[in-house]
Each structure stands twice: as C-alpha cells, then as structure tokens.
Scaffold this motif. Structure first.
Motif, PDB file in Angstrom:
ATOM      1  N   GLU A 319       0.839  -1.205   0.000  1.00 39.30           N
ATOM      2  CA  GLU A 319       0.000   0.000   0.000  1.00 39.30           C
ATOM      3  C   GLU A 319       0.874   1.254   0.000  1.00 39.30           C
ATOM      4  OE1 GLU A 319      -2.562  -0.236   3.349  1.00 39.30           O
ATOM      5  OE2 GLU A 319      -3.917  -1.710   2.457  1.00 39.30           O
ATOM      6  N   ILE A 320       1.952   1.204   0.781  1.00 37.36           N
ATOM      7  CA  ILE A 320       2.877   2.345   0.822  1.00 37.36           C
ATOM      8  C   ILE A 320       3.490   2.585  -0.556  1.00 37.36           C
ATOM      9  CG2 ILE A 320       5.104   3.134   1.739  1.00 37.36           C
ATOM     10  CD1 ILE A 320       4.363   1.713   4.372  1.00 37.36           C
ATOM     11  N   GLU A 321       3.958   1.515  -1.197  1.00 37.35           N
ATOM     12  CA  GLU A 321       4.553   1.649  -2.532  1.00 37.35           C
ATOM     13  C   GLU A 321       3.534   2.188  -3.530  1.00 37.35           C
ATOM     14  OE1 GLU A 321       5.907  -2.360  -3.109  1.00 37.35           O
ATOM     15  OE2 GLU A 321       7.976  -1.840  -2.584  1.00 37.35           O
ATOM     16  N   GLY A 322       2.295   1.686  -3.444  1.00 35.18           N
ATOM     17  CA  GLY A 322       1.249   2.167  -4.347  1.00 35.18           C
ATOM     18  C   GLY A 322       0.946   3.638  -4.150  1.00 35.18           C
ATOM     19  N   GLY A 323       0.936   4.075  -2.891  1.00 36.62           N
ATOM     20  CA  GLY A 323       0.683   5.480  -2.596  1.00 36.62           C
ATOM     21  C   GLY A 323       1.768   6.389  -3.139  1.00 36.62           C
ATOM     22  N   ILE A 324       3.015   5.993  -2.961  1.00 37.31           N
ATOM     23  CA  ILE A 324       4.139   6.778  -3.488  1.00 37.31           C
ATOM     24  C   ILE A 324       4.055   6.878  -5.006  1.00 37.31           C
ATOM     25  CG2 ILE A 324       6.647   6.811  -3.794  1.00 37.31           C
ATOM     26  CD1 ILE A 324       6.875   5.558  -0.998  1.00 37.31           C
ATOM     27  N   GLN A 325       3.770   5.755  -5.652  1.00 40.78           N
ATOM     28  CA  GLN A 325       3.671   5.733  -7.108  1.00 40.78           C
ATOM     29  C   GLN A 325       2.543   6.625  -7.599  1.00 40.78           C
ATOM     30  OE1 GLN A 325       6.017   4.165  -8.928  1.00 40.78           O
ATOM     31  NE2 GLN A 325       5.090   5.212 -10.682  1.00 40.78           N
ATOM     32  N   LYS A 326       1.433   6.619  -6.879  1.00 40.91           N
ATOM     33  CA  LYS A 326       0.281   7.447  -7.260  1.00 40.91           C
ATOM     34  C   LYS A 326       0.628   8.930  -7.160  1.00 40.91           C
ATOM     35  CE  LYS A 326      -4.620   8.135  -6.108  1.00 40.91           C
ATOM     36  NZ  LYS A 326      -5.716   7.727  -5.173  1.00 40.91           N
ATOM     37  N   ILE A 327       1.326   9.305  -6.102  1.00 44.69           N
ATOM     38  CA  ILE A 327       1.720  10.708  -5.924  1.00 44.69           C
ATOM     39  C   ILE A 327       2.689  11.145  -7.023  1.00 44.69           C
ATOM     40  CG2 ILE A 327       2.977  12.303  -4.408  1.00 44.69           C
ATOM     41  CD1 ILE A 327       1.855  10.580  -2.045  1.00 44.69           C
ATOM     42  N   LEU A 328       3.680  10.302  -7.307  1.00 48.08           N
ATOM     43  CA  LEU A 328       4.659  10.640  -8.342  1.00 48.08           C
ATOM     44  C   LEU A 328       4.003  10.752  -9.717  1.00 48.08           C
ATOM     45  CD1 LEU A 328       7.674   8.385  -7.273  1.00 48.08           C
ATOM     46  CD2 LEU A 328       7.564  10.884  -7.189  1.00 48.08           C
ATOM     47  N   ALA A 329       3.075   9.841 -10.000  1.00 46.32           N
ATOM     48  CA  ALA A 329       2.388   9.877 -11.292  1.00 46.32           C
ATOM     49  C   ALA A 329       1.559  11.152 -11.431  1.00 46.32           C
ATOM     50  CB  ALA A 329       1.490   8.650 -11.436  1.00 46.32           C
ATOM     51  N   THR A 330       0.889  11.553 -10.355  1.00 50.91           N
ATOM     52  CA  THR A 330       0.083  12.783 -10.366  1.00 50.91           C
ATOM     53  C   THR A 330       0.973  14.003 -10.579  1.00 50.91           C
ATOM     54  OG1 THR A 330      -1.532  11.773  -8.880  1.00 50.91           O
ATOM     55  CG2 THR A 330      -1.561  14.174  -9.057  1.00 50.91           C
ATOM     56  N   ALA A 331       2.105  14.047  -9.875  1.00 49.70           N
ATOM     57  CA  ALA A 331       3.033  15.172  -9.996  1.00 49.70           C
ATOM     58  C   ALA A 331       3.594  15.277 -11.412  1.00 49.70           C
ATOM     59  CB  ALA A 331       4.159  15.028  -8.983  1.00 49.70           C
ATOM     60  N   GLN A 332       3.964  14.147 -11.984  1.00 51.46           N
ATOM     61  CA  GLN A 332       4.543  14.151 -13.330  1.00 51.46           C
ATOM     62  C   GLN A 332       3.504  14.511 -14.395  1.00 51.46           C
ATOM     63  OE1 GLN A 332       6.219  10.220 -13.587  1.00 51.46           O
ATOM     64  NE2 GLN A 332       7.852  10.656 -12.107  1.00 51.46           N
ATOM     65  N   ALA A 333       2.286  14.007 -14.226  1.00 51.14           N
ATOM     66  CA  ALA A 333       1.240  14.279 -15.213  1.00 51.14           C
ATOM     67  C   ALA A 333       0.868  15.748 -15.253  1.00 51.14           C
ATOM     68  CB  ALA A 333       0.003  13.430 -14.906  1.00 51.14           C
ATOM     69  N   ASN A 334       0.978  16.419 -14.098  1.00 49.52           N
ATOM     70  CA  ASN A 334       0.593  17.832 -14.013  1.00 49.52           C
ATOM     71  C   ASN A 334       1.787  18.771 -13.927  1.00 49.52           C
ATOM     72  OD1 ASN A 334      -2.552  17.724 -13.564  1.00 49.52           O
ATOM     73  ND2 ASN A 334      -1.713  16.140 -12.225  1.00 49.52           N
ATOM     74  N   ASN A 335       2.997  18.197 -14.077  1.00 49.66           N
ATOM     75  CA  ASN A 335       4.232  18.981 -14.036  1.00 49.66           C
ATOM     76  C   ASN A 335       4.312  19.809 -12.747  1.00 49.66           C
ATOM     77  OD1 ASN A 335       6.713  19.773 -15.037  1.00 49.66           O
ATOM     78  ND2 ASN A 335       5.865  21.573 -16.095  1.00 49.66           N
ATOM     79  N   LEU A 336       4.065  19.132 -11.612  1.00 47.52           N
ATOM     80  CA  LEU A 336       4.055  19.807 -10.321  1.00 47.52           C
ATOM     81  C   LEU A 336       5.126  19.227  -9.400  1.00 47.52           C
ATOM     82  CD1 LEU A 336       0.194  19.834  -9.672  1.00 47.52           C
ATOM     83  CD2 LEU A 336       1.610  21.801 -10.342  1.00 47.52           C
ATOM     84  N   ALA A 337       5.580  20.036  -8.465  1.00 48.50           N
ATOM     85  CA  ALA A 337       6.482  19.535  -7.425  1.00 48.50           C
ATOM     86  C   ALA A 337       5.652  18.849  -6.351  1.00 48.50           C
ATOM     87  CB  ALA A 337       7.280  20.698  -6.822  1.00 48.50           C
ATOM     88  N   VAL A 338       6.257  17.897  -5.670  1.00 45.77           N
ATOM     89  CA  VAL A 338       5.542  17.184  -4.604  1.00 45.77           C
ATOM     90  C   VAL A 338       5.584  18.016  -3.332  1.00 45.77           C
ATOM     91  CG1 VAL A 338       5.480  15.129  -3.159  1.00 45.77           C
ATOM     92  CG2 VAL A 338       6.067  14.931  -5.582  1.00 45.77           C
ATOM     93  N   ASP A 339       4.411  18.518  -2.918  1.00 44.37           N
ATOM     94  CA  ASP A 339       4.307  19.226  -1.650  1.00 44.37           C
ATOM     95  C   ASP A 339       3.103  18.665  -0.886  1.00 44.37           C
ATOM     96  OD1 ASP A 339       2.055  20.290  -2.900  1.00 44.37           O
ATOM     97  OD2 ASP A 339       2.977  22.237  -3.267  1.00 44.37           O
ATOM     98  N   MET A 340       2.867  19.204   0.305  1.00 40.70           N
ATOM     99  CA  MET A 340       1.808  18.663   1.146  1.00 40.70           C
ATOM    100  C   MET A 340       0.438  18.809   0.505  1.00 40.70           C
ATOM    101  SD  MET A 340       1.040  16.998   3.855  1.00 40.70           S
ATOM    102  CE  MET A 340       2.284  17.116   5.133  1.00 40.70           C
ATOM    103  N   ASP A 341       0.199  19.922  -0.159  1.00 31.52           N
ATOM    104  CA  ASP A 341      -1.100  20.124  -0.816  1.00 31.52           C
ATOM    105  C   ASP A 341      -1.358  19.050  -1.869  1.00 31.52           C
ATOM    106  OD1 ASP A 341      -1.724  22.316   0.689  1.00 31.52           O
ATOM    107  OD2 ASP A 341      -0.972  23.771  -0.767  1.00 31.52           O
ATOM    108  N   LEU A 342      -0.342  18.776  -2.689  1.00 27.89           N
ATOM    109  CA  LEU A 342      -0.494  17.756  -3.726  1.00 27.89           C
ATOM    110  C   LEU A 342      -0.732  16.378  -3.099  1.00 27.89           C
ATOM    111  CD1 LEU A 342      -0.285  16.822  -6.707  1.00 27.89           C
ATOM    112  CD2 LEU A 342       2.158  16.482  -6.295  1.00 27.89           C
ATOM    113  N   VAL A 343       0.024  16.079  -2.045  1.00 30.00           N
ATOM    114  CA  VAL A 343      -0.119  14.782  -1.380  1.00 30.00           C
ATOM    115  C   VAL A 343      -1.519  14.605  -0.819  1.00 30.00           C
ATOM    116  CG1 VAL A 343       0.653  13.398   0.588  1.00 30.00           C
ATOM    117  CG2 VAL A 343       2.333  14.552  -0.865  1.00 30.00           C
ATOM    118  N   LYS A 344      -2.038  15.648  -0.157  1.00 28.24           N
ATOM    119  CA  LYS A 344      -3.373  15.547   0.443  1.00 28.24           C
ATOM    120  C   LYS A 344      -4.452  15.399  -0.629  1.00 28.24           C
ATOM    121  CE  LYS A 344      -2.536  17.940   4.818  1.00 28.24           C
ATOM    122  NZ  LYS A 344      -2.876  19.081   5.685  1.00 28.24           N
TER     123      LYS A 344
END
Length: 455
Positions: A319-344
C-alpha cells in the motif's frame, strides 16, 4: 593487548550484553563475532557476514561501546569488519567448498538464475523494526548456519508485510556465503502445478529430484496446501527427505501453522521448528520504509509529508509503494512539485488520516508502579543504575509497555527509566517480544501489568 586478553575482554562484553538481550538473542546476534584488536582506543570487531555487521553497527553499537568503556575505564570507538567463519571440508560435505564470492549477486549467472531468487530481496534492503526484529534475528542465524537450527523456519503474517523479502534474503545471503549450495525458491501454487504436470507427463522422478535434491527449499504461501491431500502427501515426503539430511526448509504463510488445514503428521512437522509472526509495521517503521522507497527513486520529500503518509497507509508495504507511485504519477502528469497540498489531494485530506490505535496514555510513574506491584521490585530499584538480572527484566517490561502500549517515543521512554540512550529501549522491546513468544510466565506478568494499568 594480546589475543588472550582480547578474547577475555570480548567474552566479558558479550556476557554483559546477554543480561540485556537474553541468551537466545545474544546467540543470534553475537555468535561468530570477535574482538580483533584494540589500539589507540579503537576496538576492531569482526562479524561473519554483511547482515551481522549491519546489526552490530546499527542496533548494538552503544551496548558494545558501553560495556567496553566500563571495563577499560576509557572512551572507546568501534569499527567493524567482515570475517567469514571458516568451514572445515568435513563440515561442508563433498559437494561444498570454501570458495568465497563477491558480495554482489551474479544475477546473470545460470546457477543463480536456477534459484529463482529476486536479487533485490537482501538483508541490507530490509527495514527492521519492532514488528519483525525477532524474525530478522532468526533469519540471520539461519543464513549463517543453514539446516542446523530453526528447521523448518515458518514465517507468517498478513499480506505485503515483508515475509517474502525476509525469506529470500536468507537465500541470497546463503548464496553469497556458500555459492555451491543448491537453493530453490518457489510458491506453493507452483509446487502443485509441477506435481500435477509430473503426473500427467510421467516425470515424477524429475519432480522429486528438483525438490528433494536441494540444500535450501523456500516455499511461499504454504497455506495453499489446505485441503489438497495429494499435495500434502508429496510435500510430507519432500519435507522428510530434506529434514533428515539437515537441509534448510523455510516457509511463509498468511496464517500460523495450526490454522492450516493439513494432516496431523504434517502439522507436527510444520510446528517442529521455529514459527515467527511478522506484524504490521508501526509508525516509525513505516516512515523508515517510505524514506527507503523514496531514496530508491532518488526522491527527497519533507519529513512532514513522510509522517503524513505513514499515518495514511497503516496497512502493508505494498500500500505504501502504491501510494508513493500514485503521488509521483500525479506530480509528473501535471508537471508539479511534490508538496503537502499535492499529497493531500492525491491520497485524501487530513480528516481521513486514521489514528494510531494505542491504549489510553499512562504516565511512566503509573506504568512503573504497576510493574512494581506485579514483580515485587520497588520503583526506586527499577529506576536505578543496577543491572542485576532480577532488576533488568522488570525495567525492560516497563520500557516495552511505555513504548508499545502507550506509544511513547524511544528517547522519551529511555529518559523515563533514567537511561541515557534510546537503543536500550530497542533492546528491551526485542527481548520482551521474544519472551512473550516462548515464556508463559513473562506473558502472564505482562498481561497482569496491563490489567493493573487499564483494568
């Protein structure tokens, strides 16, 4: 200092450490270690392999250092080196040699490929915490001396908590230390598929050769045998052949051996070695796992994000690995840096963060007084600097309850018991966790202490 003096000093050091860890755990971690030299206040200590060296450096550095400094009455620093245990030819048998290999796994080598092991699953990449420390200690012991102790080694627990990693880490460590050992990793389902195919194709001798002529057999998800009589029959004979020849058997399951529906004669064999439970990782361990997964991806996230995710994903490592992958995929798709707002936004708001399930907090004073009432040891003695065996165990019980039941931090727990270093608390948790598995008297005392505190 000559060799005789070094040996005497190390023997006393290990004896002192045994007061904290107990005989079994001291044997697990300190067998085949030695004090090689002591020059300019630097103690050089040998370990038999990389896994043992990592444990001594990471978990037991302070214990070793404190013992040596007490005896020498001087400050000492420690360095560690690997010194494999030399095996005599008669100990290894005609098929094995004393050949040593590079510590990098030869993943393209045909002999390694036949093992079916995953080279990523090593002791060096396994995060160790309160949920798996005993299983890890036993696994290291097995890797040093396969087939001689803890046979079979039965690892059980929920999905995605590291059972396969730990089992294959033993296989990979043995492959490095004993490159001529024949190792085979498989799953119970593949075992059954091979068995059925051997019946259809009339290749039973080849099947038996594959599974019975190995030095280490590792089978995942052995609960798959439940209700399958033909499979149980063949595994029973395979087990007997290997066990009688002192070949190591390691099994994993999502449930304890007694919960698997197998014949009594097979159940007795599954329970005849060492069965250990790997539990869901606690908050600190989940944070360490997240940090490791990020480092593997060359990612650096802030500590508040890591802690937030450790609260969100309280289940298993997958589940942890899946969550990290989901966050990274979202950041890359939207060309965003990973911050708390994006994670939430990606994994859910803070309102959805589950709370750690801990009992109502009890103060150190309350816990120590409860331990005193159950054990008969006065609170002032529990808090003292004395290290006699009758005082150490109640003190460790108090540490265990403050840490595991009340959720108190390692440093806070150490301070509450007048200890200088949090590693003392880690050792206490290790020891009490082990005793709860094998000592009914200690298990009953801890239960009575909890009842004294919470009713």
């Amino acid at each position: 200092m000559d060799q005789e003096q070094l040996q005497k000093l190390w023997k006393t050091t290990v004896a002192e450490i045994e007061v904290d860890l107990g005989k079994l755990q001291t044997k697990l971690f300190f067998s085949n270690t030695a004090l090689l030299s002591l020059e300019d206040n630097v103690a050089k200590i040998s370990a038999p392999n990389t896994a043992s060296k990592s444990s001594l450096e990471g978990r037991y550095y302070t214990l070793i250092q404190n013992s040596l400094e007490r005896q020498l009455k001087n400050k000492v620093s420690l360095i560690f080196e690997i010194k494999p245990v030399e095996k005599k030819p008669e100990d290894l048998g005609p098929l094995f040699t004393n050949q040593t290999t590079d510590y990098r796994l030869p993943t393209t080598d045909a002999s390694y490929q036949r093992t079916k092991l995953n080279p990523k699953y090593k002791f060096e990449t396994l995060i160790v915490g309160s949920s798996n420390n005993f299983a890890h200690a036993a696994a290291i012991r097995i890797a040093n001396n396969p087939g001689k102790e803890y046979n079979p080694f039965f690892i059980y627990g929920g999905v995605g908590i590291g059972k396969t990693h730990l089992m294959q880490a033993v296989g990979n460590e043995v492959f490095k230390n004993f490159p001529d050992y024949r190792i085979l990793y498989t799953t119970a389902e593949l075992f059954l598929n091979d068995l059925v195919a051997s019946f259809k194709e009339k290749t039973t001798p080849l099947f038996k050769k594959k599974y019975r002529e190995v030095d280490i057999l590792l089978i995942d998800d052995i609960q798959f045998m439940s209700g399958k009589e033909s499979m149980q029959e063949e595994f029973f004979h395979c087990f007997n052949t290997l066990f009688m020849s002192e070949k190591q058997i390691i099994l994993t399951s999502d449930r304890p051996p007694e919960a698997i529906k197998v014949e009594d004669r097979l159940l007795s064999r599954l329970m005849g070695g060492l069965a250990v439970d790997i539990q869901t990782p606690d908050l600190e361990m989940r944070m360490a796992i997240i940090k490791q997964k990020l480092e593997m991806r060359n990612e650096r996230w802030t500590d508040d994000i890591i802690e937030y995710l450790a609260h969100v994903y309280q289940g298993n490592i997958r589940e942890i690995e899946g969550g990290i992958q989901k966050i990274l995929a979202t950041a890359q798709a939207n060309n965003l840096a990973v911050d708390m707002d994006l994670v939430k936004k990606t994994v859910g708001g803070s309102a959805n963060v589950p709370k750690e399930e801990k009992k109502t907090f009890a103060s150190p004073k309350t816990v120590i007084e409860a331990v005193s009432r159950v054990t008969g040891i006065k609170p002032v003695e529990i808090l003292s600097e004395k290290r006699t065996s009758e005082l150490v165990l109640p003190r460790q019980m108090a540490m265990y309850i403050l840490r595991n039941e009340c959720g108190m931090g390692l440093t806070e727990t150490a301070s509450a018991l007048n200890r200088k270093d949090h590693t003392t608390v880690m050792h206490a948790i290790d020891k009490i966790s082990l005793l709860l598995l094998e000592n009914p008297r200690i298990k009953n005392q801890v239960m009575l202490i909890k009842k004294e505190i919470w009713g």
